[in-house]
Design a protein around this motif. Sequence first.
Motif, short mmCIF file in Angstrom:
data_model
loop_
_atom_site.label_atom_id
_atom_site.label_comp_id
_atom_site.label_asym_id
_atom_site.label_seq_id
_atom_site.Cartn_x
_atom_site.Cartn_y
_atom_site.Cartn_z
N VAL A 145 104.35 -79.49 -50.10
CA VAL A 145 103.11 -78.75 -50.33
C VAL A 145 102.98 -78.36 -51.79
O VAL A 145 101.91 -78.55 -52.42
N PHE A 146 104.05 -77.82 -52.37
CA PHE A 146 104.00 -77.45 -53.78
C PHE A 146 103.75 -78.67 -54.67
O PHE A 146 103.01 -78.58 -55.66
N GLU A 147 104.36 -79.77 -54.35
CA GLU A 147 104.15 -80.99 -55.14
C GLU A 147 102.69 -81.44 -55.06
O GLU A 147 102.11 -81.89 -56.06
N THR A 148 102.08 -81.31 -53.89
CA THR A 148 100.66 -81.64 -53.76
C THR A 148 99.80 -80.72 -54.61
O THR A 148 98.86 -81.16 -55.29
N ILE A 149 100.12 -79.44 -54.57
CA ILE A 149 99.39 -78.46 -55.38
C ILE A 149 99.48 -78.80 -56.86
O ILE A 149 98.49 -78.76 -57.60
N ILE A 150 100.68 -79.15 -57.30
CA ILE A 150 100.88 -79.50 -58.71
C ILE A 150 100.10 -80.76 -59.07
O ILE A 150 99.43 -80.82 -60.11
N GLU A 151 100.19 -81.78 -58.22
CA GLU A 151 99.49 -83.04 -58.49
C GLU A 151 97.98 -82.83 -58.59
O GLU A 151 97.30 -83.54 -59.34
N GLU A 152 97.47 -81.86 -57.85
CA GLU A 152 96.02 -81.60 -57.87
C GLU A 152 95.60 -80.65 -58.99
O GLU A 152 94.42 -80.31 -59.11
N GLY A 153 96.55 -80.19 -59.79
CA GLY A 153 96.21 -79.36 -60.94
C GLY A 153 95.79 -77.94 -60.60
O GLY A 153 95.10 -77.28 -61.39
N VAL A 154 96.20 -77.45 -59.44
CA VAL A 154 95.90 -76.06 -59.07
C VAL A 154 96.69 -75.13 -59.99
O VAL A 154 97.87 -75.35 -60.25
N LYS A 211 106.84 -73.19 -62.42
CA LYS A 211 106.71 -72.78 -63.82
C LYS A 211 106.61 -73.99 -64.75
O LYS A 211 105.88 -73.96 -65.75
N SER A 212 107.33 -75.06 -64.43
CA SER A 212 107.25 -76.26 -65.27
C SER A 212 105.86 -76.88 -65.24
O SER A 212 105.46 -77.58 -66.16
N ALA A 213 105.11 -76.58 -64.16
CA ALA A 213 103.74 -77.09 -64.05
C ALA A 213 102.73 -76.09 -64.59
O ALA A 213 101.51 -76.36 -64.54
N GLY A 214 103.19 -74.95 -65.10
CA GLY A 214 102.28 -73.95 -65.66
C GLY A 214 101.51 -73.15 -64.63
O GLY A 214 100.48 -72.55 -64.94
N ILE A 215 102.02 -73.11 -63.40
CA ILE A 215 101.33 -72.40 -62.32
C ILE A 215 101.71 -70.92 -62.35
O ILE A 215 102.88 -70.56 -62.50
N LYS A 216 100.71 -70.06 -62.19
CA LYS A 216 100.93 -68.62 -62.08
C LYS A 216 101.17 -68.27 -60.62
O LYS A 216 100.44 -68.72 -59.74
N VAL A 217 102.18 -67.44 -60.36
CA VAL A 217 102.61 -67.16 -58.99
C VAL A 217 102.38 -65.68 -58.67
O VAL A 217 102.89 -64.79 -59.34
N LEU A 218 101.59 -65.45 -57.62
CA LEU A 218 101.42 -64.13 -57.03
C LEU A 218 102.21 -64.12 -55.72
O LEU A 218 101.93 -64.93 -54.83
N HIS A 219 103.20 -63.24 -55.61
CA HIS A 219 104.02 -63.20 -54.40
C HIS A 219 103.65 -61.97 -53.60
O HIS A 219 103.63 -60.85 -54.12
N LYS A 220 103.34 -62.17 -52.32
CA LYS A 220 102.91 -61.08 -51.44
C LYS A 220 104.09 -60.59 -50.60
O LYS A 220 104.78 -61.40 -49.97
N VAL A 221 104.29 -59.29 -50.59
CA VAL A 221 105.45 -58.70 -49.90
C VAL A 221 105.01 -57.49 -49.08
O VAL A 221 103.99 -56.86 -49.38
N PRO A 222 105.80 -57.12 -48.06
CA PRO A 222 105.48 -55.95 -47.25
C PRO A 222 106.22 -54.68 -47.66
O PRO A 222 106.11 -53.67 -46.97
N ALA A 223 106.97 -54.73 -48.75
CA ALA A 223 107.74 -53.55 -49.15
C ALA A 223 108.03 -53.62 -50.65
O ALA A 223 108.21 -54.70 -51.22
N LEU A 224 108.11 -52.45 -51.27
CA LEU A 224 108.35 -52.38 -52.70
C LEU A 224 109.69 -53.01 -53.08
O LEU A 224 109.80 -53.66 -54.12
#
Length: 332
Positions: A92-101, A119-132
Amino acid sequence: MQQSHWPTAVTALFGTRLPIVAGGLMWLSNADYVAAAARSGMIGFITAASFPECGALRAEIRRCRDLCEGAPFGVNVSMLPKLVPGERTREVFETIIEEGVRFVETSGRNPEEFMPLLKSAGIKVLHKVPALRHAVKAASIGVDAVAIVGAECGGHPGLDMVGTIVNAAWADSRLEIPYLIGGGIGHGSQIVAALAMGAAGVVMGTRFLVADEVWAHADYKRRLVQAQPTDTDLCMQSVGNTVRSLRNETTGAVRALETTQPGLTIQDLMPLVSGRIGREAYLSGDWSKGLLSAGHALAFVDRLEPLAAIVARLEQQMHEALRRLAPLSAAT
């Protein structure tokens, strides 16, 4: 009302006008919904898990890009808490990278193993969590921002069950990266409050479920309009996978099993809680069955309307909240 730009670290990160993220909604976050979010000044995320294979995800990304007309959007990748055989997360991540997301929202387990790839593809990552505590860990492995969802959220509030208003202020002293707050957020005044407590924005889900661009059946949406925050149930705590969803026959059955059958496993519950049952409810409008994620923001769900109209009201409420604060600002 004239549209305003709300400059925060989150709007700078995504290149959006509003400090609001339309979080990924399983089965529902498709190109139509995500593009509507983009046109409204937010960022939304296609849910990769809604597509059975990567070819379908690739096609949906391309359709979304066309509909967004240059506005930012991303893809949500929800990972199971533990790696399982046959998991296709890397594909899935490879598909995202190939599509330039350019943007990814991750959730579930820690995304550390995939960070070098993203990071090597320059993608910004928002990680969602249920606790601090999970947000602190995510910051240490290099994500660009975190979204912390409190006990009031629909979907998975985790096991700690700390409320949203506590998370919003607590995180300010623990995090150096931008953070968003979610869980029960459905009014513009709450957005301003989150910003005042140190958050760079909010993540919203339940409030947007009744948007016209969400493909779910109108009968399901009308039930959400009728519902109150007290019309949700917490299930599956006994198997370590707490879910807050709309109260119905399924939540009653699951809670009964959890009460009467010690040693229950998630496999025992699957005939009741399988995601396919929820998808059928969205298709048919029969909301009596399935775990249909919904949080305390049901308090603010009052009509079926386009997403742009919902967002316009949120922004008006944000301005009204700032006006209420103006005398305090002048006094100090």
